[in-house]
Each structure stands twice: as structure tokens, then as C-alpha cells.
Design an enzyme around this catalytic site. Sequence first.
Site, PDB file in Angstrom:
ATOM      1  CG  ASP A   4      42.591 -61.535 -55.789  1.00 43.96           C
ATOM      2  OD1 ASP A   4      41.677 -60.932 -55.938  1.00 43.96           O
ATOM      3  OD2 ASP A   4      43.991 -61.406 -56.125  1.00 43.96           O
ATOM      4  CG  LEU A   5      37.292 -66.176 -59.666  1.00 44.80           C
ATOM      5  CD1 LEU A   5      38.598 -66.675 -60.326  1.00 44.80           C
ATOM      6  CD2 LEU A   5      36.198 -67.104 -59.493  1.00 44.80           C
TER       7      LEU A   5
END
Length: 146
Positions: free
Chosen positions: A100-101
Site C-alpha cells: 500500500d505504498l
Amino acid sequence: MESGVICNKALDEFESEISVLTKVKHRHLVLLLGYSTQGLKRILVYEYMPQGELSRHLFHWKNFKLEPLSWKRRLSIASDVARGMEYLHSLAHQSFIHRDLKLSNILLSDDFRAKVSDFGPVKLVPDGGKSIMTQVASWDVWIRCP
């Protein structure tokens, strides 16, 4: 986070974040200072990152009356994020995939050093594994001209 109101997925991500951040430590990963699971409330306490989210500086800098980021500073931030991700993915004692960058998960210190945060959706790479099958949670393009 109030456990009486939140779903199991949120609780799993809360526990995952604690699990990951107690196993990894790197200058480009946000530091977990403490947490509480007493009663119905769930609390995570991180180090303070005074410049806030990277998204503020790239998309909302005018609203916050900030100076646009120079290209030198942008490259430094990108390098910090890459070092944090490299550590998490391949240099830590156990390897993790972040999943979830995004801009809101990159926090900036006073001197604009970047740290990656939000380890809830992280997946552990199995021992000896070179890769794992996973879905990307989200993705943002974050090198924009001011």
C-alpha cells in the site's frame, strides 16, 4: 480505532502493523513508539513527523502555503523511500511486501527525510521465498511538477 465499531479486516491490519513494526527497524520506516489494546480502543503511537504526508507537498502545497518541492528534494525523498522499501523487501531479518505504498503513507521529517508508514496490509514473504503472489492495494504517481 474502536473495536466495537470496526470490522475484522481493520483489526487484522492493526495487529499486522504491530507485528511488522516490532520486527523491523530502519531510518526510512516510521518508528512505532507504542500501542494500546486495552478495552474497546486500539491505539498506535508513532514518532512525530512534522512535515506530514508527502501528498501535502506535491498536490496541496498552495492550500497549506508551502514552497513547492525542488527536484533535488524530490529525488532525495524518492531515494529515502526506495531505501526503506529495499530494507523491508529484502534486507530485514524477515522480508515483507508493503502492498500500500502511496503518497499519504510517506511521511516527512523536519529536514524532509522520508519514512514509509502504514504497514497494515503488509504480507510476510515465506522463508526462502523469492516472491509472493499479492494484489496491489493502491498506487499513486508522485513525482509531479509544482
